[in-house]
Design an enzyme around this catalytic site. Structure first.
Site, PDB file in Angstrom:
ATOM      1  N   ARG A  85      51.433  35.966  37.269  1.00 47.44           N
ATOM      2  CA  ARG A  85      50.559  35.615  38.380  1.00 47.44           C
ATOM      3  C   ARG A  85      49.107  35.991  38.043  1.00 47.44           C
ATOM      4  O   ARG A  85      48.307  35.138  37.693  1.00 47.44           O
ATOM      5  CB  ARG A  85      51.035  36.329  39.674  1.00 47.44           C
ATOM      6  N   ASP A  86      48.809  37.261  38.086  1.00 43.84           N
ATOM      7  CA  ASP A  86      47.420  37.688  37.913  1.00 43.84           C
ATOM      8  C   ASP A  86      46.930  37.421  36.500  1.00 43.84           C
ATOM      9  O   ASP A  86      45.756  37.110  36.287  1.00 43.84           O
ATOM     10  CB  ASP A  86      47.312  39.191  38.224  1.00 43.84           C
ATOM     11  N   HIS A 131      46.898  49.062  40.926  1.00 48.05           N
ATOM     12  CA  HIS A 131      46.704  47.843  40.147  1.00 48.05           C
ATOM     13  C   HIS A 131      45.311  47.882  39.540  1.00 48.05           C
ATOM     14  O   HIS A 131      44.324  47.797  40.265  1.00 48.05           O
ATOM     15  CB  HIS A 131      46.881  46.671  41.134  1.00 48.05           C
ATOM     16  N   HIS A 139      42.414  46.653  36.633  1.00 47.38           N
ATOM     17  CA  HIS A 139      41.903  45.753  35.602  1.00 47.38           C
ATOM     18  C   HIS A 139      41.113  46.604  34.610  1.00 47.38           C
ATOM     19  O   HIS A 139      40.488  47.591  34.987  1.00 47.38           O
ATOM     20  CB  HIS A 139      41.020  44.669  36.218  1.00 47.38           C
ATOM     21  N   CYS A 189      38.252  38.589  34.913  1.00 48.16           N
ATOM     22  CA  CYS A 189      37.655  39.050  36.160  1.00 48.16           C
ATOM     23  C   CYS A 189      36.887  37.876  36.738  1.00 48.16           C
ATOM     24  O   CYS A 189      36.021  37.312  36.077  1.00 48.16           O
ATOM     25  CB  CYS A 189      36.715  40.228  35.871  1.00 48.16           C
ATOM     26  N   ASN A 236      43.702  42.295  33.379  1.00 44.10           N
ATOM     27  CA  ASN A 236      44.563  43.383  33.818  1.00 44.10           C
ATOM     28  C   ASN A 236      44.805  44.331  32.642  1.00 44.10           C
ATOM     29  O   ASN A 236      44.770  43.917  31.482  1.00 44.10           O
ATOM     30  CB  ASN A 236      45.938  42.826  34.231  1.00 44.10           C
TER      31      ASN A 236
HETATM   32 ZN    ZN Z   1      44.402  41.791  39.805  1.00 43.29          ZN
END
Ligand code: ZN
Length: 318
Positions: free
Chosen positions: A21-22, A213, A215, A246, A255
């Protein structure tokens, strides 16, 4: 006065894989559903027990996630593994249910300025608006968690005050959502801030299962994880190959790489239940699919254990 660091290290920490996903949602080259299925199988085969497979958001806003529905319907669900999606609203929760999922993560920004600019609402009002999602989930035996983005900093607002994050957490808790992720969406968190926010939140909301979470936009993610562990956090998100980027800084790191987190934790004697070599293979596969190098220290340098082995072999050859 707070107790001196370090406190005892935990025996186990959970890593949730959010690469599908991310990680992929910022990529230019979008892997096919078949390629995503291969990545998912590889992630689960490595021992990961929580996987964020996609998002039910508007396909125009995030075209990389447009096939989440197809992916959810085609995927092979393994017992004991949690498959979740990120959703912004009730429609997302309903789509997750229709696709056969029992877990969805509601997302909101902690930043007043960010929420106002994007949704013309405040973070607390947005969470209060999730009441319909909670009702739907309860009726359909689904579980909801919450993700609070820009918890550590926001490009619109700068540092987000603890009190502001606390208000958002409080609104989630009032709705009965007690698994919450504090996200450093733009890589602005620093270790001291993470420790302070972590200890504050755990002290104030002991009923919440916390996830953090990070990054790695400014190379602080691993240090942040260490300090979050010291604060008492026991679950973290990571993305294979450090994918993600980002949205406010084109070209920036994404991430924190899952394999770097797993490697660090194992070196520290903290178990993740994940096979690091398999996680590294997954990261190579992902990097191949998106067509660029991984943002991953352990893929570049190898494991500490590899170095020791190679040196020993070299000495044997002398
Ligand atoms: Zn994220």
């Amino acid at each position: 006065m707070s107790s001196p660091l370090p406190m005892a290290w935990p025996a186990q920490v959970t890593l949730c894989e959010v690469g599908l996903r991310d990680g992929l949602q910022n990529e230019k080259t979008i892997p096919s559903v078949e390629q995503k299925l291969r990545l998912l199988d590889a992630v689960v085969a490595s021992g990961v027990k929580i996987v964020e497979v996609g998002a039910f958001v508007h396909p125009k806003a995030v075209p990389q996630m447009a096939d989440t529905d197809a992916l959810c319907r085609a995927m092979n669900k393994v017992d004991g593994v949690e498959y979740r999606v990120l959703v912004p609203n009730l429609k997302g929760v309903q789509r997750a249910f229709d696709a056969g999922l029992s877990k969805a993560k509601l997302t909101v920004s902690a930043s007043e300025a960010h929420c106002l600019a994007n949704f013309n609402s405040s973070p607390v009002k947005m969470v209060e608006g999730f009441a319909d999602c909670v009702e739907f989930a309860a009726k359909n035996k689904m579980t909801l968690s919450g993700a609070i983005s820009t918890s550590f900093g926001c490009p619109f607002q700068g540092r987000v005050p603890i009190r502001q994050v606390e208000n958002v957490v409080d609104s989630f808790v009032k709705l009965g959502v007690t698994e919450l992720s504090l996200s450093d969406t733009t890589g602005m968190a620093n270790p001291r801030q993470v420790y302070e926010l972590g200890t504050h939140m755990i002290g104030k909301f002991p009923q919440v299962r916390w996830v953090m979470h990070f990054h790695n936009t400014r190379d602080m993610a691993l240090a942040n994880i260490v300090m979050a562990i010291q604060a008492g956090v026991r679950a973290f998100d990571g993305a294979f190959a450090g994918l993600g980027g980002c949205p406010f800084a084109p070209g920036a790191s994404g991430n924190v790489a899952s394999e770097d987190v797993i490697h660090m934790l194992h070196e520290m004697g903290i178990d993740t239940g994940i096979d690091l070599l398999k996680a590294m293979d997954t990261a190579r596969l992902a990097a191949g699919f998106v067509g660029h190098a991984a943002a991953s220290a352990v893929l570049k340098a190898g494991r500490c254990a590899d170095l020791v082995k190679e040196k020993a072999q070299g000495q044997d050859n002398k």
